[in-house]
Design an enzyme around this catalytic site. Structure first.
Site, PDB file in Angstrom:
ATOM      1  N   SER A   1      -1.801 -27.498  -5.447  1.00  0.00           N
ATOM      2  CA  SER A   1      -1.696 -27.483  -6.906  1.00  0.00           C
ATOM      3  C   SER A   1      -2.222 -26.160  -7.456  1.00  0.00           C
ATOM      4  O   SER A   1      -3.309 -25.723  -7.099  1.00  0.00           O
ATOM      5  CB  SER A   1      -2.486 -28.640  -7.515  1.00  0.00           C
ATOM      6  OG  SER A   1      -1.943 -29.876  -7.116  1.00  0.00           O
TER       7      SER A   1
ATOM      8  N   GLU B   1      -6.284 -24.022 -10.706  1.00  0.00           N
ATOM      9  CA  GLU B   1      -7.081 -24.753  -9.704  1.00  0.00           C
ATOM     10  C   GLU B   1      -7.166 -23.931  -8.429  1.00  0.00           C
ATOM     11  O   GLU B   1      -8.179 -23.920  -7.749  1.00  0.00           O
ATOM     12  CB  GLU B   1      -6.453 -26.107  -9.413  1.00  0.00           C
ATOM     13  CG  GLU B   1      -7.186 -26.925  -8.356  1.00  0.00           C
ATOM     14  CD  GLU B   1      -6.595 -28.314  -8.175  1.00  0.00           C
ATOM     15  OE1 GLU B   1      -6.363 -28.706  -7.012  1.00  0.00           O
ATOM     16  OE2 GLU B   1      -6.362 -29.005  -9.173  1.00  0.00           O
TER      17      GLU B   1
ATOM     18  N   ARG C   1     -12.573 -31.306  -9.621  1.00  0.00           N
ATOM     19  CA  ARG C   1     -12.219 -30.195  -8.736  1.00  0.00           C
ATOM     20  C   ARG C   1     -13.252 -29.061  -8.752  1.00  0.00           C
ATOM     21  O   ARG C   1     -12.915 -27.902  -8.499  1.00  0.00           O
ATOM     22  CB  ARG C   1     -10.833 -29.641  -9.071  1.00  0.00           C
ATOM     23  CG  ARG C   1      -9.711 -30.676  -9.002  1.00  0.00           C
ATOM     24  CD  ARG C   1      -9.545 -31.251  -7.597  1.00  0.00           C
ATOM     25  NE  ARG C   1      -8.522 -32.287  -7.608  1.00  0.00           N
ATOM     26  CZ  ARG C   1      -8.774 -33.598  -7.700  1.00  0.00           C
ATOM     27  NH1 ARG C   1     -10.033 -34.020  -7.770  1.00  0.00           N
ATOM     28  NH2 ARG C   1      -7.798 -34.478  -7.696  1.00  0.00           N
TER      29      ARG C   1
END
Length: 302
Positions: free
Chosen positions: A225, A295, A174
């Site tokens: 998320s 995130e 990510r």
């Protein structure tokens, strides 16, 4: 700021709005105003926008479709550049595609699947733009952007534009080189896909989409998320076992469907979400001594 607006409008570069609420441009429907919101109508006009920004030494940042983003209640100083309909071009050359940073990732994966091209099945339910997906190496179902990206065209804040190879993007979980080491805007990307069986590809796409609908709270405004998975553990499972599903602060609530989602259950503020994030971090650390990292990208005035 009025003078800058007039200058941009005279260049006919696209949409220019002053004091625009970013709650209208994020998937969680939260965010104070941007001093300027600019939506360029082409790559060339994006270059012109950057010229004006450099001339006036404005702070700036880019957004796509506003997923994976939490904007401060106090908004964002300077200019917010939204990559939208002016940068959503698509060119298909056999199994290689070149696509604009403003293109919807979901619509791209759907269109590509219908042409029998494989490689983007994992993206069928990821809300966001191509640019944002490349920027954060978006992924799901065991794959991510790094597996298909050949190169990306990046506009850096000094006005230079450069193609970076997949290796130069320094992808990891990510993250990419663009987040801290070399900040820039993903103007377009080149993906290498593969010929596949069209019915099988479409079937997998539908399975992925159905799975997200069944397990994630897309019936409420959310940012996706919230936490990175602290592997080998999973954020959602840790939060669920800690008994935090359904816990709320103000209008922000941890989803009952998935522990790694915070939803806007009604008039939530960024402050509510941030307080909930800190509560989760404190709880998980006290129970498991695991430090949770976000995130979702948190931006704007403090």
């Amino acid at each position: 700021m009025d003078g800058i607006v007039t200058e941009l409008q005279a260049l006919n570069i696209g949409k220019v709005k002053k004091n625009e609420s970013l709650a209208q441009h994020t998937t969680i429907k939260i965010g104070g105003p941007a001093d300027l919101l600019i939506e360029p109508s082409s790559v060339e006009n994006l270059n012109q926008v950057m010229g004006v920004i450099r001339k006036h030494r404005l702070k700036w940042r880019a957004i796509g479709r506003g997923s994976n983003l939490l904007v401060s209640d106090k908004g964002i100083e300077g200019a917010v550049i939204k990559l939208g309909s002016g940068l959503d071009h698509l060119e298909i050359n056999d199994t290689e595609i070149t696509v604009g940073g403003g293109h919807s990732l979901v619509s791209l994966s759907t269109l590509i699947s219908k042409k029998g091209l494989s490689g983007l099945e994992f993206a069928s339910g990821i809300p966001g733009s191509v640019g944002g997906a490349v920027y954060m190496n978006a992924g799901a179902h065991g794959s991510d952007i790094s597996n298909i990206l050949t190169k990306a065209r990046i506009l850096f804040d000094d006005g230079t534009m450069e193609w970076l190879s997949s290796e130069e993007m320094e992808f990891s979980y990510r993250t990419s080189v663009l987040q801290k080491k070399r900040p820039g805007i993903v103007v377009e990307a080149v993906f290498q896909l593969a010929q596949g069986d069209r019915p099988a590809i479409v079937s997998q796409m539908l399975k992925n989409k159905d799975y997200r609908k069944e397990t994630q709270p897309w019936n409420f405004p959310c940012a996706g998320s919230i936490f990175r998975n602290p592997l080998p553990n999973y954020a959602g499972k840790l939060i669920e076992v800690a008994g935090l599903k359904g816990f709320s602060i103000g209008g922000a609530k941890i989803s009952e469907m998935h522990g790694n989602f915070i939803v806007n259950a009604g008039n939530a503020t960024a402050g509510d979400v941030l307080a909930l994030i800190e509560h989760v971090k404190d709880t998980i650390y006290s129970l498991y001594e695991i430090k949770m990292e976000t995130e979702v990208e948190i931006i704007g005035r403090k």
